[in-house]
Design a protein around this motif. Structure first.
Motif, PDB file in Angstrom:
ATOM      1  N   CYS A   1       1.223   5.577   0.908  1.00  0.00           N
ATOM      2  CA  CYS A   1       0.764   6.699   1.721  1.00  0.00           C
ATOM      3  C   CYS A   1       1.455   7.941   1.177  1.00  0.00           C
ATOM      4  O   CYS A   1       2.669   8.075   1.280  1.00  0.00           O
ATOM      5  CB  CYS A   1       1.115   6.471   3.191  1.00  0.00           C
TER       6      CYS A   1
ATOM      7  N   HIS B   1      -2.696   1.133  12.685  1.00  0.00           N
ATOM      8  CA  HIS B   1      -4.103   1.345  12.381  1.00  0.00           C
ATOM      9  C   HIS B   1      -4.459   0.939  10.961  1.00  0.00           C
ATOM     10  O   HIS B   1      -5.622   1.025  10.565  1.00  0.00           O
ATOM     11  CB  HIS B   1      -4.494   2.817  12.589  1.00  0.00           C
ATOM     12  N   ASP B   2      -3.445   0.525  10.213  1.00  0.00           N
ATOM     13  CA  ASP B   2      -3.685   0.140   8.822  1.00  0.00           C
ATOM     14  C   ASP B   2      -4.073  -1.337   8.768  1.00  0.00           C
ATOM     15  O   ASP B   2      -3.256  -2.225   8.993  1.00  0.00           O
ATOM     16  CB  ASP B   2      -2.434   0.381   7.985  1.00  0.00           C
ATOM     17  N   ARG B   3      -5.315  -1.591   8.467  1.00  0.00           N
ATOM     18  CA  ARG B   3      -5.840  -2.953   8.505  1.00  0.00           C
ATOM     19  C   ARG B   3      -5.111  -3.874   7.532  1.00  0.00           C
ATOM     20  O   ARG B   3      -4.815  -5.040   7.854  1.00  0.00           O
ATOM     21  CB  ARG B   3      -7.339  -2.937   8.201  1.00  0.00           C
ATOM     22  N   THR B   4      -4.812  -3.378   6.350  1.00  0.00           N
ATOM     23  CA  THR B   4      -4.146  -4.193   5.341  1.00  0.00           C
ATOM     24  C   THR B   4      -2.758  -4.612   5.805  1.00  0.00           C
ATOM     25  O   THR B   4      -2.380  -5.787   5.718  1.00  0.00           O
ATOM     26  CB  THR B   4      -4.041  -3.423   4.015  1.00  0.00           C
TER      27      THR B   4
ATOM     28  N   ARG C   1       1.104   2.580  10.820  1.00  0.00           N
ATOM     29  CA  ARG C   1       1.126   1.141  10.549  1.00  0.00           C
ATOM     30  C   ARG C   1       0.070   0.384  11.355  1.00  0.00           C
ATOM     31  O   ARG C   1      -0.669  -0.428  10.816  1.00  0.00           O
ATOM     32  CB  ARG C   1       2.513   0.575  10.876  1.00  0.00           C
TER      33      ARG C   1
ATOM     34  N   TYR D   1       0.843  -1.193   0.000  1.00  0.00           N
ATOM     35  CA  TYR D   1       0.000   0.000   0.000  1.00  0.00           C
ATOM     36  C   TYR D   1       0.876   1.239   0.000  1.00  0.00           C
ATOM     37  O   TYR D   1       2.054   1.211   0.341  1.00  0.00           O
ATOM     38  CB  TYR D   1      -0.925   0.002   1.224  1.00  0.00           C
TER      39      TYR D   1
END
Length: 296
Positions: free
Chosen positions: A10, A55-58, A53, A8
């Protein structure tokens, strides 16, 4: 590592989707030792207070899957302290902690998860409930999940219940004869049930065992709709014992029935041999004369 997520981005930067694996000391040579070291240090590079990081579900899901994919390669006694340390670290952030618990329930307990494993889920829940900062409210769901997961484990005597068969005979599980008993909980209104039951019915190895009186099948409907059961019981295989629950199995929580059908293999004393195997796992187990002496 197993894959659950993708890389992903950001802003203009690209963040790696996986934490770097720890460098294993050369003194550790056996696969079990090396896996044990990796799992003990898997989260060393993770700062759970780093919300970009954590809080990032993926990102979190991918690394959680990588982490639990190591479990089968580690000594069982090493898992509990490692899970404990992981949960203690994750508890530094409530959102990250919540994600971890969501992932554990999904991957270890969801009937459709390829990584489903009740023993690992029990370990996880036990360590979760040992966390000192867990509120009474947050303890409710894992306490219930742990109670259900512990029911009718392999090696334990299956909970008894009363049923009425399609001939009108009233019996109990524990008085049902069988050298081995294949206990099925099913719902005639469930299309997935129909597929699995059809697969079991067409299994040559199971059919052979039933014909040889080495295996008895008891299929029990638990949802209480007598009209539906009466209309559909004639469609069930004639070589099976087909019944309706008379003991309020669901209401009393005698068995954990998250999704139908649920399969148990019991011995002649009604001790659980297999809990909720797939039809393929059941066939492999039943055909293995070393593990289970069906065909001699």
């Amino acid at each position: 590592m197993a894959t659950a997520a993708a890389e992903y981005s950001c802003g203009d930067s690209v963040t790696p989707k996986e934490l770097p694996l720890p460098a294993v000391p050369s003194s550790l040579t056996s696969p079990e030792e090396r896996a044990g070291y990796i799992i003990a240090h898997f989260w060393d590079w993770m700062d759970f207070c780093d919300t970009l990081r954590s809080h990032d579900r993926t990102f979190m899901e991918q690394n959680f899957v990588n982490y639990i994919s190591l479990f089968p390669h580690v000594k069982q006694e090493a898992l509990a302290p490692n899970i404990r340390a992981f949960l203690k670290a994750a508890a530094a952030d409530s959102i990250a902690f919540g994600l971890v618990n969501d992932f554990a329930e999904h991957y270890f307990d969801d009937p459709n998860s390829p990584m489903r494993d009740e023993a690992y889920y029990i370990l996880f829940l036990e360590e979760l409930l040992r966390q000192p900062g867990l509120s009474e409210h947050d303890r409710i769901r894992p306490t219930y999940r742990l109670e259900m997961a512990r029911k009718n484990r392999p090696g334990k005597i299956a909970a008894d219940f009363v049923y009425t068969d399609r001939m009108g005979n009233r019996r109990t599980l524990h008085t049902t004869w069988g050298k081995r008993l294949l206990l099925l909980f099913y719902d005639p209104a469930c299309s997935h049930c129909s597929e699995i039951l059809d697969e079991l019915c067409k299994s040559p190895i199971l059919d052979r065992l039933i014909a040889a009186k080495e295996l008895t099948v008891l299929a029990v409907y638990t949802e209480g709709d007598r009209k539906l059961w009466n209309e559909t019981k004639v469609n069930m295989p004639k070589k099976w014992n087909v019944a309706i629950d008379e003991s309020d199995i669901v209401e009393r929580g005698l068995y954990s029935l998250p999704a139908m059908p649920i399969i148990y293999l019991l011995d002649k004393n009604k001790k659980v041999i297999l809990k909720d195997p797939t039809p393929a796992q059941l066939e492999v187990f039943a055909s293995n004369e070393v593990q289970i002496n069906f065909l001699r």
